[in-house]
Design a protein around this motif. Structure first.
Motif, PDB file in Angstrom:
ATOM      1  N   THR A 257       0.848  -1.189   0.000  1.00  0.00           N
ATOM      2  CA  THR A 257       0.000   0.000   0.000  1.00  0.00           C
ATOM      3  C   THR A 257       0.886   1.242   0.000  1.00  0.00           C
ATOM      4  O   THR A 257       1.872   1.310   0.741  1.00  0.00           O
ATOM      5  CB  THR A 257      -0.916  -0.006   1.240  1.00  0.00           C
ATOM      6  N   ALA A 258       0.521   2.212  -0.830  1.00  0.00           N
ATOM      7  CA  ALA A 258       1.319   3.431  -0.964  1.00  0.00           C
ATOM      8  C   ALA A 258       0.382   4.632  -1.059  1.00  0.00           C
ATOM      9  O   ALA A 258      -0.830   4.526  -0.839  1.00  0.00           O
ATOM     10  CB  ALA A 258       2.223   3.329  -2.193  1.00  0.00           C
ATOM     11  N   ALA A 259       0.951   5.776  -1.405  1.00  0.00           N
ATOM     12  CA  ALA A 259       0.199   7.026  -1.464  1.00  0.00           C
ATOM     13  C   ALA A 259      -0.517   7.143  -2.806  1.00  0.00           C
ATOM     14  O   ALA A 259      -0.201   7.999  -3.645  1.00  0.00           O
ATOM     15  CB  ALA A 259       1.129   8.211  -1.236  1.00  0.00           C
ATOM     16  N   VAL A 260      -1.480   6.266  -3.012  1.00  0.00           N
ATOM     17  CA  VAL A 260      -2.292   6.257  -4.223  1.00  0.00           C
ATOM     18  C   VAL A 260      -3.740   6.507  -3.813  1.00  0.00           C
ATOM     19  O   VAL A 260      -4.272   5.801  -2.945  1.00  0.00           O
ATOM     20  CB  VAL A 260      -2.171   4.917  -4.976  1.00  0.00           C
ATOM     21  N   VAL A 261      -4.369   7.504  -4.414  1.00  0.00           N
ATOM     22  CA  VAL A 261      -5.775   7.795  -4.185  1.00  0.00           C
ATOM     23  C   VAL A 261      -6.483   7.712  -5.533  1.00  0.00           C
ATOM     24  O   VAL A 261      -6.019   8.306  -6.515  1.00  0.00           O
ATOM     25  CB  VAL A 261      -5.983   9.181  -3.546  1.00  0.00           C
ATOM     26  N   GLY A 262      -7.600   6.973  -5.581  1.00  0.00           N
ATOM     27  CA  GLY A 262      -8.151   6.612  -6.874  1.00  0.00           C
ATOM     28  C   GLY A 262      -7.169   5.667  -7.539  1.00  0.00           C
ATOM     29  O   GLY A 262      -6.912   4.570  -7.045  1.00  0.00           O
TER      30      GLY A 262
END
Length: 358
Positions: A257-262
């Motif tokens: 999990t990383a800093a991805v939105v959408g």
């Protein structure tokens, strides 16, 4: 949005009649599946492998043994930050183990650990990934543990190349072709990370179960298998998390999990902001999982284990300090130097949550 490509694969093309028959006939563990995961300081893997409930032992980096006679041991080619500890998976005794033409496995009748490593030929990561996943699929199909819960993938130079020639995109194509005719609703949780030792070897290891788990998606993110075409010809084939089989003594399995939105990366060039966004994603993911299992703790704590992958080695102390400020000693964790599958992402985290305490 793109849906996962489905390629047909004939399991008869890869035969595992001997060892796989042994796995198929392994004595069922009493009761429901059990899995605990611990990070342990030890002088080496041998003492840890002496316990008959151990499914797997993982060492990290160049300071640990590269191999061991016991197929339950695996060296992961990522350098740890300020640690020489081991990761230990414990299931239910007795655990049987074996090898099948390079594929190593251990099984307690309810859960199976497996690993396959495939050297690339002339840098062909797509074919190496296809071969690795064909072996994985053929080995698990028809066995007592046919349900994939969690998969880890470590590949070299993961972001090398541009456009559809990027190695991670080629890996995703090979993975899907190796899996064969899969249903996106049953995909396992997974991590795909870049190894930093320069070895062009695709390392894949997994956890499979006699009973299916429940995939969980993050409401803040587009499901990876529905990423749009801009991310490559084959969307990544994994779920955001996996709840274990109902009633089992096992944790929630968290994907990378990383800093991805959408589907978009956030905070390019801002490491600490990416870290905060990643934990916001975990909060949403745990909330989604709690709708299936309200007994899961709301927040990370003593039953959580985290592996933190940091792209730039010089950022490891900064991330370590940020995690110390957030968790203190409450959350066991490993920090590892590793390449992330997008150039703009500086950190990725996976792990387990709600783990049985031992």
């Amino acid at each position: 949005m793109a849906t996962a490509r489905r390629e047909m694969h004939n399991p008869a093309e890869d035969t595992h009649a001997g060892p796989r028959a042994t796995v198929r006939g392994a004595p069922a563990a009493a009761g429901l599946p059990r899995l605990s995961i611990e990070y342990v300081d030890a002088p080496g893997p041998s003492a840890l492998l002496g316990c008959d409930d151990v499914l797997a032992v993982f060492g990290f980096g160049g300071a640990v043994p590269a191999t061991h006679d016991d197929p339950r041991y695996l060296r992961v080619p990522l350098e740890p930050h300020d640690s020489t500890g081991f990761e230990v998976w414990r299931g239910s005794a007795p655990v049987i183990r074996g090898c099948d033409d390079g594929l190593r496995w251990a099984c307690d009748g309810q859960l199976l650990f497996g690993v396959v490593e495939v050297a690339e030929r002339e840098g062909d990561i797509q074919e190496a990934a296809r071969h690795a996943y064909s072996r994985l699929a053929a080995f698990t199909t028809g066995s007592r543990t046919p349900h994939l819960l969690r998969v880890w993938n470590y590949v070299d130079a993961i972001t090398l190349g541009s456009g559809d020639d990027e190695r991670y995109r080629a890996f995703c194509v090979g993975r899907a072709r190796g899996l064969g005719d899969f249903d996106v609703r049953t995909l396992p949780a997974a991590t795909a990370i870049g190894r930093c030792d320069g070895e062009r070897v695709v390392q894949v290891y997994w956890l499979a179960s006699a009973a299916p788990g429940t995939p969980v998606e993050n409401p803040r993110q587009v499901s990876a298998y529905r990423y749009p075409r801009q991310y490559g010809p084959q969307a990544p084939s994994f779920a955001r998390a996996m709840l274990p089989p109902a009633g089992s003594a096992m944790p929630l399995l968290l994907s990378g999990t990383a800093a991805v939105v959408g589907h978009a990366s956030m905070h390019d060039g801002e490491l600490l902001a990416q870290l905060e966004e990643t934990f916001a994603n975990f909060d949403a993911l745990v909330g989604a999982a709690r709708r299936h299992d309200p007994s899961l703790p709301t927040r990370f704590g003593a039953g959580t284990r985290l592996k933190v992958y940091v792209r730039d080695a010089h950022d490891l102390p900064l991330v370590a300090d940020a995690l110390d400020q957030r968790f203190g000693d409450a959350v066991p964790r490993l920090l590892l130097h590793a390449a992330i599958c997008r150039h703009e992402l500086a950190v990725e985290i996976d792990g387990v949550h709600g783990a049985p305490l031992v």
